[in-house]
Scaffold this motif. Structure first.
Motif, short mmCIF file in Angstrom:
data_model
loop_
_atom_site.label_atom_id
_atom_site.label_comp_id
_atom_site.label_asym_id
_atom_site.label_seq_id
_atom_site.Cartn_x
_atom_site.Cartn_y
_atom_site.Cartn_z
N LEU A 87 0.83 -1.20 0.00
CA LEU A 87 0.00 0.00 0.00
C LEU A 87 0.86 1.25 0.00
N SER A 88 0.38 2.31 -0.64
CA SER A 88 1.04 3.61 -0.60
C SER A 88 -0.03 4.69 -0.43
N PRO A 89 0.30 5.81 0.22
CA PRO A 89 -0.72 6.80 0.57
C PRO A 89 -1.43 7.39 -0.65
N ARG A 90 -2.73 7.64 -0.47
CA ARG A 90 -3.51 8.28 -1.52
C ARG A 90 -4.55 9.25 -0.93
N GLY A 91 -5.43 8.80 -0.07
CA GLY A 91 -6.55 9.61 0.40
C GLY A 91 -7.68 9.59 -0.62
N ALA A 92 -8.91 9.74 -0.16
CA ALA A 92 -10.06 9.69 -1.05
C ALA A 92 -11.11 10.72 -0.65
N ARG A 128 -9.20 23.18 -1.87
CA ARG A 128 -7.75 23.12 -1.68
C ARG A 128 -7.19 21.75 -2.04
N MET A 129 -8.00 20.72 -1.93
CA MET A 129 -7.51 19.37 -2.22
C MET A 129 -7.59 19.02 -3.69
N ILE A 130 -8.43 19.74 -4.45
CA ILE A 130 -8.60 19.46 -5.88
C ILE A 130 -8.38 20.75 -6.65
N PRO A 131 -7.18 21.00 -7.17
CA PRO A 131 -6.96 22.24 -7.91
C PRO A 131 -7.85 22.31 -9.14
N GLY A 132 -8.40 23.50 -9.41
CA GLY A 132 -9.25 23.66 -10.58
C GLY A 132 -10.67 23.18 -10.39
N LEU A 133 -11.06 22.90 -9.15
CA LEU A 133 -12.41 22.41 -8.89
C LEU A 133 -13.44 23.50 -9.18
N ARG A 134 -14.50 23.15 -9.88
CA ARG A 134 -15.55 24.11 -10.17
C ARG A 134 -16.36 24.38 -8.90
N PRO A 135 -16.81 25.63 -8.71
CA PRO A 135 -17.39 26.02 -7.41
C PRO A 135 -18.59 25.21 -6.96
N GLU A 136 -19.39 24.72 -7.90
CA GLU A 136 -20.60 24.00 -7.49
C GLU A 136 -20.30 22.64 -6.87
N PRO A 238 -1.16 17.51 -9.46
CA PRO A 238 -0.15 16.73 -8.74
C PRO A 238 -0.41 15.23 -8.81
N ALA A 239 0.68 14.46 -8.77
CA ALA A 239 0.56 13.00 -8.82
C ALA A 239 -0.16 12.45 -7.60
N ASP A 240 -0.07 13.16 -6.46
CA ASP A 240 -0.70 12.66 -5.24
C ASP A 240 -2.12 13.19 -5.05
N LEU A 241 -2.74 13.65 -6.13
CA LEU A 241 -4.16 14.02 -6.07
C LEU A 241 -4.96 12.89 -5.45
N PRO A 242 -5.87 13.17 -4.51
CA PRO A 242 -6.66 12.09 -3.93
C PRO A 242 -7.50 11.36 -4.98
N LEU A 243 -7.90 10.17 -4.62
CA LEU A 243 -8.94 9.49 -5.37
C LEU A 243 -10.22 10.30 -5.18
N LYS A 254 -8.02 9.79 -10.25
CA LYS A 254 -6.95 9.94 -9.26
C LYS A 254 -5.66 10.29 -9.98
N GLY A 255 -4.75 10.93 -9.27
CA GLY A 255 -3.47 11.29 -9.86
C GLY A 255 -2.64 10.06 -10.20
N GLN A 256 -1.92 10.14 -11.31
CA GLN A 256 -1.04 9.05 -11.71
C GLN A 256 0.42 9.49 -11.72
N SER A 257 0.71 10.58 -12.40
CA SER A 257 2.00 11.26 -12.32
C SER A 257 1.67 12.73 -12.55
N GLU A 258 2.63 13.62 -12.40
CA GLU A 258 2.29 15.04 -12.50
C GLU A 258 1.70 15.34 -13.88
N GLY A 259 0.51 15.94 -13.88
CA GLY A 259 -0.16 16.27 -15.12
C GLY A 259 -0.89 15.11 -15.78
N ARG A 260 -0.99 13.99 -15.09
CA ARG A 260 -1.70 12.83 -15.63
C ARG A 260 -2.63 12.26 -14.56
N VAL A 261 -3.79 11.80 -15.01
CA VAL A 261 -4.73 11.15 -14.10
C VAL A 261 -5.24 9.87 -14.73
#
Length: 376
Positions: A87-92, A128-136, A238-243, A254-261
């Motif tokens: 296991l490796s850290p992710r958060g959801a 703050r946990m999801i950059p670019g999140l739409r306000p709704e 970010p690659a460590d974007l939560p699920l 979920k994040g896979q590597s920087e700039g990829r999901v």
């Protein structure tokens, strides 16, 4: 590499994906085990295509006890099994729009009542946990304990442990038919025959077909196609974007590597068992749903694939002896949570088949709700 099949075995496990491999590892120290895989290599279908994570609420409250009990074995396995965890850290974040606040409230309350560590969030902490999140999209329930699973490493460790304990693995060996005989089964396996005291049906999407080939009534295992893709974005997510999972079940990413999901439309298309492939409509739907949540431009779809997630009618795993044919053992219907529950299911089922009862959190799980007899 696989071994030549023996002429007889105590337990024939049909299917060498995560379900069959984990059971073989748990049972082989105590019974002679033959692990038979229809494909050229084990783990070709659902196991090899999983975007797996350990997420305690995933699968619902019926699955949660198995997931919870499996955590320690995945995170800190005994040294004789592996010298590292899987296991490796992710958060959801289980995410909803403002109009879905009540659904997020209900989700958080339901799993908190089960003892899951879930934090209800709203507004700025979610953004703050999801950059670019739409306000709704302002409502969420956060599970910090969510982890990624090294599926390939875990599956390989199960196969190694099974082999060390004396199990035999054969590939290109589909079960074509089996006939009940005194003391067990006469099985046509690939191009040969084998006698087995017990048959374990760990055939995933093919579980009902295997049952029929053995003259056993199916329990209603239905495969569903699930599409996943890796997309490259025009922003440095970010690659460590939560699920991030929609509370209504319309996407997760979920994040896979920087700039990829990794992204899915959470599709569940009923299908016959087959070698699944993605469809372009589902790929487009996934991107559209993600872009309704975040303002990320998609530069390219770099990879896309599909797998089959197989469910029993009540969407709960099925393991244990068949109600009418006690020498036929089910280990099926794990859906999309078979990897995160594999330590618990394998240990509990192995104990029914001759291994010692498990201790710790797994030993505290009641296997009764998962028996095939519930479909009587």
């Amino acid at each position: 590499m696989t071994d030549a099949p023996p002429s007889a075995t105590d337990v024939l496990i049909v299917g060498a994906g995560i379900a069959g491999a984990s059971l073989a590892a748990a049972l082989a120290p105590w019974r002679r085990v033959l692990l038979a895989e229809a494909e050229d290599a084990p783990g070709y279908h659902a196991t090899g295509r999983s975007a797996a994570f350990w997420h305690e609420s995933y699968g619902g409250v019926g699955v949660q006890p198995l997931t919870h009990a499996s955590f320690e074995a995945l995170n800190n396995p005994p040294p004789e099994f592996s010298d590292h965890g899987f296991l490796s850290p992710r958060g959801a974040l289980t995410l909803g729009q403002r109009s879905e606040a009540a659904a997020v409230d209900a989700f958080a309350a339901e799993f908190a009542a089960q003892g899951v560590d879930v934090e209800r969030m709203s507004g700025a902490p979610v953004a703050r946990m999801i950059p670019g999140l739409r306000p709704e999209w302002s409502e969420a329930a956060y599970e910090a304990a969510c982890r990624d699973i090294d599926v390939g490493g875990l599956h390989a460790a199960y196969l190694r442990a099974a082999k060390r304990a004396g199990a035999t693995l054969v590939t290109r060996a589909p079960l074509r038919r089996a006939r009940r005989v005194a003391g067990g089964w006469d099985v046509e396996l690939g191009g040969g025959r084998v006698r087995a005291t017990l048959i374990v049906n760990a055939a995933g999407a093919w579980a009902d077909e295997v049952a029929a080939a053995c003259g056993v009534a199916p329990v209603g295992i239905q495969p569903y196609r699930r599409t996943v893709m890796q997309v490259r974005l025009g922003v440095p997510v970010p690659a460590d974007l939560p699920l991030v999972i929609h509370v209504g079940g319309e996407f997760y990413f979920k994040g896979q590597s920087e700039g990829r999901v990794w992204l899915t439309p959470h599709d569940e298309t009923p299908t016959a068992p087959h070698d699944a492939a993605p469809e372009e409509l589902d790929v487009a739907l996934a991107i559209d749903r993600m872009q309704s949540v975040v303002d990320w431009p998609v530069v390219a779809v770099e990879r896309k694939w599909a797998g089959l997630r197989s469910f029993a009618p009540d969407r709960i795993p099925v393991f244990g002896a068949d109600r009418y044919e006690r020498a036929f053992i089910w280990c099926a219907g794990q859906g999309g949570f078979g990897i995160q529950t594999s330590p618990a299911i394998a240990a509990l089922l192995a104990a029914e088949l001759g291994a010692p009862p498990p201790g710790g959190a797994i030993g505290r799980v009641d296997p009764t709700p998962f028996t095939p007899s519930r479909f009587a």
